[in-house]
Scaffold this motif. Structure first.
Motif, PDB file in Angstrom:
ATOM      1  N   PRO A   1       0.809  -1.224   0.000  1.00 35.76           N
ATOM      2  CA  PRO A   1       0.000   0.000   0.000  1.00 35.76           C
ATOM      3  C   PRO A   1       0.839   1.269   0.000  1.00 35.76           C
ATOM      4  CG  PRO A   1      -0.046  -1.042   2.161  1.00 35.76           C
ATOM      5  CD  PRO A   1       0.785  -1.924   1.289  1.00 35.76           C
ATOM      6  N   PHE A   2       2.154   1.120  -0.010  1.00 37.94           N
ATOM      7  CA  PHE A   2       3.041   2.284  -0.030  1.00 37.94           C
ATOM      8  C   PHE A   2       3.634   2.491  -1.424  1.00 37.94           C
ATOM      9  CE2 PHE A   2       3.004   0.066   3.978  1.00 37.94           C
ATOM     10  CZ  PHE A   2       2.551   1.045   4.835  1.00 37.94           C
ATOM     11  N   GLY A   3       3.302   1.599  -2.330  1.00 41.37           N
ATOM     12  CA  GLY A   3       3.759   1.756  -3.705  1.00 41.37           C
ATOM     13  C   GLY A   3       5.260   1.654  -3.864  1.00 41.37           C
ATOM     14  N   THR A   4       5.922   0.846  -3.025  1.00 39.31           N
ATOM     15  CA  THR A   4       7.382   0.846  -3.091  1.00 39.31           C
ATOM     16  C   THR A   4       7.983  -0.408  -3.731  1.00 39.31           C
ATOM     17  OG1 THR A   4       7.453   0.189  -0.770  1.00 39.31           O
ATOM     18  CG2 THR A   4       7.734   2.511  -1.243  1.00 39.31           C
ATOM     19  N   VAL A   5       7.155  -1.255  -4.337  1.00 40.82           N
ATOM     20  CA  VAL A   5       7.694  -2.324  -5.173  1.00 40.82           C
ATOM     21  C   VAL A   5       7.305  -1.978  -6.603  1.00 40.82           C
ATOM     22  CG1 VAL A   5       7.992  -4.818  -5.426  1.00 40.82           C
ATOM     23  CG2 VAL A   5       6.881  -3.927  -3.392  1.00 40.82           C
ATOM     24  N   ASN A   6       8.263  -1.970  -7.489  1.00 40.56           N
ATOM     25  CA  ASN A   6       7.985  -1.607  -8.873  1.00 40.56           C
ATOM     26  C   ASN A   6       8.398  -2.715  -9.829  1.00 40.56           C
ATOM     27  OD1 ASN A   6       6.886   0.992  -8.410  1.00 40.56           O
ATOM     28  ND2 ASN A   6       8.950   1.797  -8.106  1.00 40.56           N
ATOM     29  N   TYR A   7       7.660  -2.799 -10.916  1.00 37.91           N
ATOM     30  CA  TYR A   7       7.957  -3.803 -11.932  1.00 37.91           C
ATOM     31  C   TYR A   7       8.992  -3.247 -12.901  1.00 37.91           C
ATOM     32  CZ  TYR A   7       7.130  -7.127 -15.760  1.00 37.91           C
ATOM     33  OH  TYR A   7       7.273  -8.071 -16.745  1.00 37.91           O
ATOM     34  N   ASN A   8       9.964  -4.075 -13.230  1.00 38.53           N
ATOM     35  CA  ASN A   8      10.980  -3.675 -14.197  1.00 38.53           C
ATOM     36  C   ASN A   8      10.778  -4.481 -15.486  1.00 38.53           C
ATOM     37  OD1 ASN A   8      13.244  -3.209 -15.710  1.00 38.53           O
ATOM     38  ND2 ASN A   8      14.717  -3.846 -14.150  1.00 38.53           N
ATOM     39  N   PRO A   9      10.182  -3.852 -16.509  1.00 36.28           N
ATOM     40  CA  PRO A   9       9.852  -4.590 -17.728  1.00 36.28           C
ATOM     41  C   PRO A   9      11.090  -5.198 -18.407  1.00 36.28           C
ATOM     42  CG  PRO A   9       8.909  -2.363 -17.785  1.00 36.28           C
ATOM     43  CD  PRO A   9       9.829  -2.423 -16.615  1.00 36.28           C
ATOM     44  N   ASP A  10      12.257  -4.592 -18.190  1.00 35.04           N
ATOM     45  CA  ASP A  10      13.472  -5.118 -18.827  1.00 35.04           C
ATOM     46  C   ASP A  10      13.855  -6.499 -18.295  1.00 35.04           C
ATOM     47  OD1 ASP A  10      13.577  -2.818 -20.274  1.00 35.04           O
ATOM     48  OD2 ASP A  10      14.987  -1.819 -18.907  1.00 35.04           O
ATOM     49  N   SER A  11      13.724  -6.662 -16.985  1.00 36.35           N
ATOM     50  CA  SER A  11      14.106  -7.947 -16.399  1.00 36.35           C
ATOM     51  C   SER A  11      12.899  -8.865 -16.234  1.00 36.35           C
ATOM     52  CB  SER A  11      14.760  -7.734 -15.031  1.00 36.35           C
ATOM     53  OG  SER A  11      13.813  -7.163 -14.135  1.00 36.35           O
ATOM     54  N   GLY A  12      11.678  -8.284 -16.330  1.00 38.14           N
ATOM     55  CA  GLY A  12      10.482  -9.079 -16.112  1.00 38.14           C
ATOM     56  C   GLY A  12      10.309  -9.454 -14.648  1.00 38.14           C
ATOM     57  N   LYS A  13      11.007  -8.741 -13.764  1.00 34.27           N
ATOM     58  CA  LYS A  13      10.897  -9.007 -12.334  1.00 34.27           C
ATOM     59  C   LYS A  13      10.659  -7.689 -11.604  1.00 34.27           C
ATOM     60  CE  LYS A  13      13.940 -12.887 -13.047  1.00 34.27           C
ATOM     61  NZ  LYS A  13      13.021 -14.020 -12.928  1.00 34.27           N
ATOM     62  N   VAL A  14      10.487  -7.784 -10.291  1.00 32.45           N
ATOM     63  CA  VAL A  14      10.241  -6.561  -9.547  1.00 32.45           C
ATOM     64  C   VAL A  14      11.494  -6.115  -8.799  1.00 32.45           C
ATOM     65  CG1 VAL A  14       7.767  -6.895  -9.284  1.00 32.45           C
ATOM     66  CG2 VAL A  14       9.334  -7.864  -7.583  1.00 32.45           C
ATOM     67  N   ILE A  15      11.516  -4.825  -8.478  1.00 30.49           N
ATOM     68  CA  ILE A  15      12.632  -4.293  -7.711  1.00 30.49           C
ATOM     69  C   ILE A  15      12.107  -3.516  -6.508  1.00 30.49           C
ATOM     70  CG2 ILE A  15      14.304  -4.212  -9.602  1.00 30.49           C
ATOM     71  CD1 ILE A  15      13.610  -1.336 -10.093  1.00 30.49           C
ATOM     72  N   LYS A  16      12.847  -3.603  -5.428  1.00 31.28           N
ATOM     73  CA  LYS A  16      12.502  -2.838  -4.238  1.00 31.28           C
ATOM     74  C   LYS A  16      13.762  -2.617  -3.408  1.00 31.28           C
ATOM     75  CE  LYS A  16      10.560  -4.587  -0.544  1.00 31.28           C
ATOM     76  NZ  LYS A  16      11.716  -4.421   0.374  1.00 31.28           N
ATOM     77  N   CYS A  17      13.672  -1.711  -2.460  1.00 29.70           N
ATOM     78  CA  CYS A  17      14.801  -1.406  -1.584  1.00 29.70           C
ATOM     79  C   CYS A  17      15.174  -2.627  -0.752  1.00 29.70           C
ATOM     80  CB  CYS A  17      14.434  -0.248  -0.670  1.00 29.70           C
ATOM     81  SG  CYS A  17      15.629   0.018   0.657  1.00 29.70           S
ATOM     82  N   ASP A  18      16.480  -2.955  -0.703  1.00 31.07           N
ATOM     83  CA  ASP A  18      16.949  -4.077   0.110  1.00 31.07           C
ATOM     84  C   ASP A  18      17.957  -3.606   1.156  1.00 31.07           C
ATOM     85  OD1 ASP A  18      19.069  -3.430  -1.471  1.00 31.07           O
ATOM     86  OD2 ASP A  18      19.321  -5.415  -2.365  1.00 31.07           O
ATOM     87  N   LEU A  19      18.004  -2.304   1.393  1.00 25.48           N
ATOM     88  CA  LEU A  19      18.955  -1.694   2.337  1.00 25.48           C
ATOM     89  C   LEU A  19      20.403  -2.030   1.974  1.00 25.48           C
ATOM     90  CD1 LEU A  19      17.078  -2.247   5.746  1.00 25.48           C
ATOM     91  CD2 LEU A  19      17.249  -0.121   4.450  1.00 25.48           C
ATOM     92  N   CYS A  20      20.635  -2.378   0.710  1.00 28.58           N
ATOM     93  CA  CYS A  20      21.980  -2.702   0.221  1.00 28.58           C
ATOM     94  C   CYS A  20      22.691  -3.685   1.154  1.00 28.58           C
ATOM     95  CB  CYS A  20      22.816  -1.437   0.054  1.00 28.58           C
ATOM     96  SG  CYS A  20      22.126  -0.258  -1.110  1.00 28.58           S
ATOM     97  N   GLY A  21      21.927  -4.616   1.691  1.00 30.72           N
ATOM     98  CA  GLY A  21      22.534  -5.628   2.551  1.00 30.72           C
ATOM     99  C   GLY A  21      23.060  -5.068   3.866  1.00 30.72           C
ATOM    100  N   GLY A  22      22.686  -3.860   4.205  1.00 29.43           N
ATOM    101  CA  GLY A  22      23.112  -3.303   5.491  1.00 29.43           C
ATOM    102  C   GLY A  22      24.036  -2.108   5.367  1.00 29.43           C
ATOM    103  N   ASP A  23      24.282  -1.671   4.125  1.00 29.53           N
ATOM    104  CA  ASP A  23      25.143  -0.502   3.910  1.00 29.53           C
ATOM    105  C   ASP A  23      24.482   0.380   2.849  1.00 29.53           C
ATOM    106  OD1 ASP A  23      27.202   1.298   3.734  1.00 29.53           O
ATOM    107  OD2 ASP A  23      28.531  -0.021   2.577  1.00 29.53           O
ATOM    108  N   PRO A  24      23.370   1.008   3.194  1.00 32.23           N
ATOM    109  CA  PRO A  24      22.587   1.714   2.175  1.00 32.23           C
ATOM    110  C   PRO A  24      23.354   2.857   1.502  1.00 32.23           C
ATOM    111  CG  PRO A  24      21.634   2.036   4.369  1.00 32.23           C
ATOM    112  CD  PRO A  24      22.743   1.055   4.526  1.00 32.23           C
TER     113      PRO A  24
END
Ligand SMILES: Cc1cc2nc3c(=O)[nH]c(=O)nc-3n(C[C@H](O)[C@H](O)[C@H](O)COP(=O)(O)OP(=O)(O)OC[C@H]3O[C@@H](n4cnc5c(N)ncnc54)[C@H](O)[C@@H]3O)c2cc1C
Ligand code: SF4
Ligand code: SF4
Lengths: 158, 420
Positions: free
Chosen positions: A97-120
């Motif tokens: 409901p926050f609109g923070t997962v987006n579809y990436n048509p190039d990869s056919g998958k979605v992208i979202k923030c992952d906190l860069c594994g702990g080092d944003p």
């Protein structure tokens, strides 16, 4: 202590360094369009707000995923996309409901923030400390979660 | 407590996991009516498209996932429910009792009552078994007719195109995805598909299917020339799996009727997912919402209530998203307008962009979008929080594409109010 992103919109100058850093970290290119964090300007540029996933406790995206492609990283608390499992159905993009997962048509998958594994990288790149990475207890995290709770389809336990 | 869950789709699996989390050590049995490990129907199109292998459709990927949580998965089909004796009878003989029961048997495809629907070359696309048959029965260049261009039909469409068959789509309604798109949006999707070489026939009724001596099929159409095919895939709708409940005394409509705590009229029996007719967030009525997010939410809320954590459900919000050969469409809630409400529309036919927002007073109650891929979820946020838009409604009326700005403004206002 788990950490989270603290966002202070009043300090944001809309320089887009965070978007550049994010797209470079994840996509290898300096392209704000590929960033997982976004700057929104309003009131004709008078105000700017950096915006990304709060890694909310409710994790609507994770629960809606039909194939367990979204998982919580136990160390960072981030909800991460497992690219090799994601089928690109986009159900998570309409469920968050926050609109923070987006579809990436190039990869056919979605992208979202992952906190860069702990080092944003966004926090590292921000020149004005509008984005910082701090202990969760000290952030507006609870406030953000309060907002998340408001969006909950379940009423409080009766 | 001895919990039995009938149905191992997303609703059943999520309920079982939630129960295991709330009550470690509970006796949980998950009854699957199909031979495979619990899987997700939603992933079937990606199997057809050969993006994934069968394992990719499984709901969980870790070995021993169910055992580790004390969830026993059994493969049986339930034939009858006897609530007085708290017993389920299995099709293969045998029976078992339950302490608390969750009905999560999903739905099954229905076919129109016309001649030829029982031919071997007429397939449904609902189970992994169906998918295997379609994969085995199609090769590039084959003539395939897809009957039905509803939501599920359109998802299969994309997968069949990926299989490089020569596809004809026949839909009875006057447009594609009639239950998630208005005429404008449905027609735009139709035009888009035609532009990509798919033959789409709307407002067309199939009156019968015949197998010719050469093994090919011929579909007769009302008022039109017949269409030849090597295979027919039928996606003309689904119905909740409630047949086995007949005579049990359970209240049913289109599905199993449940209250806001996911309980049926019978003691200790709950229902969730495609089989359940539950509260609709937008209308306040009761409806079957046969979609993944509803199955997942139903499963979690039902399990909480079964475990004694009384939790009211606020109702499921209709939400769909579809990728039709690259054109992404989305709909939420009262997308076709609300009674006594008003709306704003932004249409750019040339670039296949369309956005329609429906309001009731200054609250967003529905949305429909074509070509929108960024931050779509905020539409849900705005609808489900029922946040009063106040002065921001005018901004949306001037330019509906400002949803993200308006959303953030509302979040900030709410945060400030809370801080003050
Ligand atoms: C091809 C396809 C694409 C789809 N795409 C989407 C999409 O993009 N987005 C979306 O939101 N939804 C989509 N759906 C719908 C979605 O898959 C369903 O809403 C969801 O699976 C419902 O979950 P469920 O657990 O209620 O039922 P199901 O997943 O149908 O599971 C029901 C379970 O009950 C079992 N069962 C049935 N009868 C019995 C019995 N008598 N005894 C024992 N077991 C029984 C079945 O074997 C199965 O294990 C799609 C469906 C299909 C078929
Ligand atoms: S993507 Fe959305 S639902 Fe998922 S964790 Fe982030 S804010 Fe929560
Ligand atoms: S798009 Fe990928 S991550 Fe999102 S719900 Fe579908 S499979 Fe899961």
């Amino acid at each position: 202590m788990q950490k989270s992103l603290l966002i202070d919109p009043d300090k944001c100058t809309s320089c887009l360094q965070c978007e550049m850093a994010c797209s470079f970290e994840h996509e290898g290119v300096f392209n704000p369009a590929r960033s997982r964090i976004k700057i929104f300007e309003f009131e004709h540029g008078k105000r700017a707000v950096p915006y990304t996933c709060t890694q909310c406790a409710e994790a609507w995206c994770l629960h809606a995923c039909p194939v367990e492609a979204l998982v919580r990283n136990k160390t960072t608390g981030a909800v991460e996309v497992r690219d090799e499992i994601c089928v690109g159905c986009k159900v998570c993009t309409i469920a968050c409901p926050f609109g923070t997962v987006n579809y990436n048509p190039d990869s056919g998958k979605v992208i979202k923030c992952d906190l860069c594994g702990g080092d944003p990288q966004c926090a590292a790149a921000c020149p004005t400390e509008a984005i910082t990475y701090v202990d969760s207890a000290w952030t507006g995290y609870e406030r953000m979660q309060a907002w998340a709770v408001k969006t909950d389809t379940k009423a409080a336990t009766a | 407590m001895d919990y039995v869950i009938v149905g191992a789709g997303p609703a059943g699996v999520i309920a079982a996991e939630t129960l295991a989390g709330l009550e470690p050590g509970a006796d949980i049995t998950l009854v699957s009516g199909e031979p495979e490990p619990p899987y997700s129907r939603m992933a079937i199109p990606y199997l057809l498209a050969e993006d994934i292998a069968e394992e990719g459709t499984h709901l969980r990927h870790t070995a021993g996932h169910y055992d580790a949580r004390g969830i026993r998965v059994v493969h049986e089909r339930v034939a009858r429910l006897d609530p007085a004796a708290r017993t389920l009878a299995f099709e293969g003989g045998g029976s078992r009792t339950y302490g608390k029961l969750l009905l999560a048997t999903g739905a099954a495809p229905v076919r129109p009552p016309i001649p030829g629907m029982d031919l071997a070359k007429v397939k449904s696309c609902w189970t992994l078994a169906d998918a295997r048959q379609i994969i085995a029965g199609t090769k590039p260049g084959d003539r395939v007719v897809l009957m039905g261009a509803g939501f599920i039909g359109c998802i299969i469409l994309e997968a069949l195109v990926a299989r490089k068959v020569k596809l004809t789509v026949i839909e009875m309604a006057d447009r594609m995805v009639a239950r998630m798109m208005d005429k404008t949006g449905g027609d735009m999707i139709g035009d888009w598909c035609r532009g990509q070489g798919v033959d789409v026939m709307t407002a067309t009724r199939v009156t019968g299917i015949e197998e010719k001596v050469d093994g090919s099929l011929s579909l007769s159409l009302e008022g039109k020339e017949p269409v030849a095919a090597d295979l027919v895939v039928c996606a003309t709708g689904v119905r909740s799996n409630i047949g086995f409940l007949e005579g049990s005394g359970i209240d049913t409509g289109q599905g199993v009727l449940i209250d806001n705590y996911m309980a049926t009229n019978l003691p200790d029996i709950y229902a969730a997912g495609d089989v359940a007719q539950g509260l609709d967030f937008s209308t306040g009525g009761h409806d079957v919402h046969a979609i993944q997010p509803t199955a997942s939410e139903h499963g979690r809320v039902a399990a909480r209530n079964m475990a004694g954590h009384r939790t009211a459900y606020r109702g499921s919000l209709v939400m769909n998203t579809l990728n039709t050969l690259g054109l992404i469409s989305t709909s939420y809630g009262l997308w076709d307008g609300a009674e006594g409400g008003d709306e704003v529309v932004s249409l750019d036919r040339e670039n296949a962009r369309y956005l329609r927002l429906s309001f009731q007073g200054d609250v967003l109650v529905g949305a429909l979008a074509l070509g929108l891929t960024q931050h779509v979820g905020v539409l849900r946020g705005l609808i489900q929080t029922k946040v009063p838009l106040g002065k921001w409604k005018k901004v949306l009326q001037d330019d509906p594409h400002q949803i993200m700005t308006v959303y953030l403004a509302c979040v900030q206002d709410a945060t400030r109010r809370r801080a003050a």
